[in-house]
Scaffold this active site. Structure first.
Site, PDB file in Angstrom:
ATOM      1  N   HIS A   1      90.706  22.897 -46.726  1.00 44.20           N
ATOM      2  CA  HIS A   1      91.781  23.300 -47.623  1.00 44.20           C
ATOM      3  C   HIS A   1      91.889  24.821 -47.697  1.00 44.20           C
ATOM      4  O   HIS A   1      93.002  25.376 -47.705  1.00 44.20           O
ATOM      5  CB  HIS A   1      91.528  22.730 -49.021  1.00 44.20           C
TER       6      HIS A   1
ATOM      7  N   HIS B   1     101.063  10.762 -69.988  1.00 48.42           N
ATOM      8  CA  HIS B   1     101.648  10.952 -68.661  1.00 48.42           C
ATOM      9  C   HIS B   1     102.534   9.769 -68.279  1.00 48.42           C
ATOM     10  O   HIS B   1     103.617   9.963 -67.722  1.00 48.42           O
ATOM     11  CB  HIS B   1     100.533  11.129 -67.628  1.00 48.42           C
TER      12      HIS B   1
ATOM     13  N   HIS C   1     101.517   9.549 -54.233  1.00 48.73           N
ATOM     14  CA  HIS C   1     101.978   9.877 -55.582  1.00 48.73           C
ATOM     15  C   HIS C   1     102.252  11.385 -55.696  1.00 48.73           C
ATOM     16  O   HIS C   1     103.295  11.801 -56.234  1.00 48.73           O
ATOM     17  CB  HIS C   1     100.899   9.445 -56.578  1.00 48.73           C
TER      18      HIS C   1
ATOM     19  N   HIS D   1      96.993  24.559 -61.496  1.00 49.26           N
ATOM     20  CA  HIS D   1      96.851  24.914 -60.084  1.00 49.26           C
ATOM     21  C   HIS D   1      97.906  24.222 -59.228  1.00 49.26           C
ATOM     22  O   HIS D   1      98.575  24.857 -58.399  1.00 49.26           O
ATOM     23  CB  HIS D   1      95.437  24.540 -59.623  1.00 49.26           C
TER      24      HIS D   1
ATOM     25  N   GLU E   1      86.851  20.781 -48.703  1.00 45.68           N
ATOM     26  CA  GLU E   1      87.090  22.043 -49.400  1.00 45.68           C
ATOM     27  C   GLU E   1      87.334  23.175 -48.405  1.00 45.68           C
ATOM     28  O   GLU E   1      88.270  23.982 -48.579  1.00 45.68           O
ATOM     29  CB  GLU E   1      85.906  22.375 -50.308  1.00 45.68           C
TER      30      GLU E   1
END
Length: 325
Positions: free
Chosen positions: A61, A214, A276, A123, A58
């Site tokens: 990032h 999806h 992906h 996001h 975290e």
């Protein structure tokens, strides 16, 4: 100076891609609360004392996002001054920085006050718009010396509609994929391509519907890109940027589908899951460039319509566009 700007633009584009993948890594490792409810500090400390893997992911990032944010701001101002005469530059400069700041604020709000899964799924998509804007800025910078350009391109209306439609649709696919991750629905259907839980073909709960929705959306975009690629191969061989752009798009969407299947088969292998996210980011970047070409195509078509007949005939001979039959 121009060469330095090119290198800086490439560096910023790579940095934005790292921000995208970093956000995906935070989500996939469930590290969003690695720093607790504190932002921008970790647990209220400048230098955290209780180090955990989630905290490292975290915090890394946040640091990368902050550093890249500075790069995007510099690139926006620099390109504005150097390429302000190119009509798309100022718009892309504003969009790239605005959406990067917006995704940072949404991330901060999620840490401080929490957000629903449906809001958090936005996001990644917001970061994707910022990445695409930086990528287009980079391509504009490389167009200046005419080594990479498509200024005379004219697309027929059918191709333009496909490009606009599939770009909008791809964003919906991205959102559905992000929703799968944020609702922890990635392995709710352990079979592929169908959900055979309890030997029932149809999804039995909300999470299965999200997962299978999806997959269905990804299947449609694969077929759609395949169809447009066939059109490009048949009718745009002379327009190399269109021809090779759709060939690349089909390769990317094929890898996207393959890695999506492997995510399920491998039971959420982290590197496959990041692959992906990488391929859909690249695919959206290509679609965004096609949107830029579409806008230019409409401008070129309008310009050709205002040209006197004799000059129009000469222009058509030099820049002939074969319409889709």
């Amino acid at each position: 100076m121009q060469r330095l700007l090119k290198w800086f633009a490439v560096l910023t584009t790579i940095g934005m891609l790292m921000v995208l993948l970093g956000g995906a890594l935070v989500t996939k490792t469930e590290s969003g609360m690695g720093c607790g409810r504190s932002w921008p500090l970790c647990h209220g400390e400048l230098i955290p004392s209780n180090i955990t893997p989630e905290l490292i992911i975290e915090l890394a990032h946040r640091v990368v996002s902050g550093g890249v944010g500075i790069l995007v701001l510099v690139l926006s101002v620099w390109s504005w001054k150097a390429l302000g005469h190119v009509r798309e530059t100022k718009f892309l400069a504003l969009v790239s920085f605005f959406f990067l700041v917006l995704q940072g604020l949404i991330g901060a709000a999620a840490v401080k006050w929490g957000q629903s899964d449906f809001v958090l799924a936005l996001h990644f998509g917001i970061s994707l718009i910022s990445f695409a804007s930086v990528l287009l800025l980079t391509l504009l910078i490389f167009e200046v010396d005419k080594k990479f350009q498509a200024e005379k391109l004219v697309l027929d209306k059918r191709m333009q509609k496909h490009i606009i439609g599939i770009t909008i649709y791809s964003y919906a696919v991205v959102y559905s994929g992000a929703l799968v991750r944020h609702t922890n629905a990635s392995l709710v259907c352990r079979d592929w391509p169908f959900c055979l839980n309890d030997s029932i073909m149809l999804p039995g709960n909300m999470y299965e519907w999200i997962q299978m929705g999806h997959r269905a959306a990804a299947g449609i975009i694969f077929l759609w890109v395949g169809y447009i690629t066939i059109l490009a191969v048949r009718h745009y061989r002379h327009q190399k940027v269109v021809f090779w752009g759709w060939i690349i798009s089909f390769i990317l969407v094929s890898l996207q589908v393959a890695f999506g299947a492997m995510v399920v088969i491998s039971r959420l292998n982290l590197f496959i899951a990041l692959g992906h996210a990488f391929f859909i980011s690249c695919l959206f970047g290509v679609f965004s460039y096609f949107i830029l070409l579409t806008a230019r195509s409409k401008k070129n078509a309008a310009a050709l319509a205002s040209v006197p007949p004799a000059a129009e005939k000469e222009n058509n001979a030099a820049h002939r566009s074969v319409p889709v039959q």
